[in-house]
Write a protein that holds these residues in place. Structure first.
Motif, PDB file in Angstrom:
ATOM      1  N   SER A  33      -9.736  -6.818  -2.300  1.00 22.80           N
ATOM      2  CA  SER A  33      -8.622  -5.900  -2.079  1.00 22.80           C
ATOM      3  C   SER A  33      -7.930  -6.201  -0.752  1.00 22.80           C
ATOM      4  O   SER A  33      -8.583  -6.580   0.223  1.00 22.80           O
ATOM      5  N   TYR A  35      -6.401  -3.792   0.774  1.00 24.24           N
ATOM      6  CA  TYR A  35      -6.372  -2.475   1.419  1.00 24.24           C
ATOM      7  C   TYR A  35      -7.624  -2.233   2.263  1.00 24.24           C
ATOM      8  O   TYR A  35      -8.711  -2.718   1.935  1.00 24.24           O
ATOM      9  N   ARG A  38     -11.019  -4.179   2.818  1.00 25.39           N
ATOM     10  CA  ARG A  38     -10.955  -5.395   2.006  1.00 25.39           C
ATOM     11  C   ARG A  38     -12.184  -5.552   1.109  1.00 25.39           C
ATOM     12  O   ARG A  38     -12.850  -6.574   1.094  1.00 25.39           O
ATOM     13  N   GLY A  45      -8.896  -0.205 -12.601  1.00 26.43           N
ATOM     14  CA  GLY A  45      -8.212   0.775 -11.773  1.00 26.43           C
ATOM     15  C   GLY A  45      -8.214   2.149 -12.404  1.00 26.43           C
ATOM     16  O   GLY A  45      -8.891   2.388 -13.408  1.00 26.43           O
ATOM     17  N   GLU A  61      -5.082  -3.168 -16.340  1.00 24.74           N
ATOM     18  CA  GLU A  61      -5.249  -3.527 -14.929  1.00 24.74           C
ATOM     19  C   GLU A  61      -5.699  -4.988 -14.786  1.00 24.74           C
ATOM     20  O   GLU A  61      -5.277  -5.672 -13.859  1.00 24.74           O
ATOM     21  N   GLU A  64      -2.640  -7.063 -15.052  1.00 19.10           N
ATOM     22  CA  GLU A  64      -1.820  -6.910 -13.850  1.00 19.10           C
ATOM     23  C   GLU A  64      -2.443  -7.617 -12.652  1.00 19.10           C
ATOM     24  O   GLU A  64      -1.737  -8.218 -11.841  1.00 19.10           O
ATOM     25  N   GLU A  65      -3.759  -7.552 -12.528  1.00 12.12           N
ATOM     26  CA  GLU A  65      -4.424  -8.063 -11.332  1.00 12.12           C
ATOM     27  C   GLU A  65      -4.789  -9.537 -11.403  1.00 12.12           C
ATOM     28  O   GLU A  65      -4.909 -10.188 -10.366  1.00 12.12           O
ATOM     29  N   ASP A 114      -2.244 -10.502  -8.235  1.00  9.92           N
ATOM     30  CA  ASP A 114      -1.148  -9.678  -7.749  1.00  9.92           C
ATOM     31  C   ASP A 114      -1.404  -9.537  -6.247  1.00  9.92           C
ATOM     32  O   ASP A 114      -2.266  -8.771  -5.823  1.00  9.92           O
ATOM     33  N   ALA A 116      -0.015  -8.123  -3.954  1.00  9.08           N
ATOM     34  CA  ALA A 116       0.180  -6.795  -3.354  1.00  9.08           C
ATOM     35  C   ALA A 116      -1.119  -5.991  -3.393  1.00  9.08           C
ATOM     36  O   ALA A 116      -1.251  -5.000  -2.676  1.00  9.08           O
ATOM     37  N   GLU A 117      -2.082  -6.429  -4.222  1.00 14.24           N
ATOM     38  CA  GLU A 117      -3.350  -5.701  -4.353  1.00 14.24           C
ATOM     39  C   GLU A 117      -4.576  -6.510  -3.940  1.00 14.24           C
ATOM     40  O   GLU A 117      -5.522  -5.965  -3.391  1.00 14.24           O
ATOM     41  N   HIS A 118      -4.584  -7.805  -4.267  1.00 15.97           N
ATOM     42  CA  HIS A 118      -5.757  -8.652  -4.003  1.00 15.97           C
ATOM     43  C   HIS A 118      -5.306  -9.992  -3.437  1.00 15.97           C
ATOM     44  O   HIS A 118      -4.333 -10.565  -3.923  1.00 15.97           O
TER      45      HIS A 118
END
Length: 160
Positions: A33, A35, A38, A45, A61, A64-65, A114, A116-118
């Protein structure tokens, strides 16, 4: 009891769905992640409000991921995970982790994160994952693997 009284007395929860994906040697695949601390995570999700079930969420998810459609065979529930609410999370959380199957080396090379997430994906054996993960997070990964090997779903309760 009126509907509004009922809604006030029923505990509120969030729900998530994940896929437990492995390489050809049955080593877990996880995503890191971007965020907070990490954390290493499985593809998955939280449920959307549009009526998804946890398996649909896990599959959506994962696409997407990772850019891959995963877990399309007959789903097998490996773990039901209950997380108690705490200071960082105001609601209880329930997660369902399904077997996402094995990925060949060729499919692993097709992972497109993605960003923005990972920011990274990795494959390691459990001993290595234990060194890379916080004990509570590793307890979930270990419970999933034990359930996969024992051919039966497991139940795990985690405090935040």
């Amino acid at each position: 009891m009126t509907p509004s009284q009922y809604a006030q007395t029923v505990p509120h929860h969030t729900v998530y769905g994940c896929l437990y994906v492995r390489d050809e040697h049955d080593r877990p695949v996880q995503l890191r992640s971007v965020y907070g601390s990490r954390l290493w995570q499985l593809p998955g999700g939280n449920l959307d409000a549009q009526g998804e079930d946890p398996l649909q969420t896990a599959r959506r998810e994962a696409v997407e991921e990772t850019g891959l459609e995963l877990g399309l065979e007959t789903p097998r529930l490996l773990l039901t995970h209950f997380l108690h609410a705490g200071p960082r999370m105001p609601l209880n959380k329930v997660g369902l982790i399904f077997d996402g199957g094995r990925l060949s080396a060729d499919r692993l090379r097709r992972i497109r994160l993605d960003l923005a997430e990972h920011d990274m994906w990795a494959v390691h054996d459990l001993a290595c994952w234990q060194e890379l993960m916080a004990p509570r997070a590793f307890a979930r990964l270990d419970a999933i693997e034990r359930a996969r090997l024992d051919e039966g779903p497991a139940y795990l309760i985690t405090n935040t």
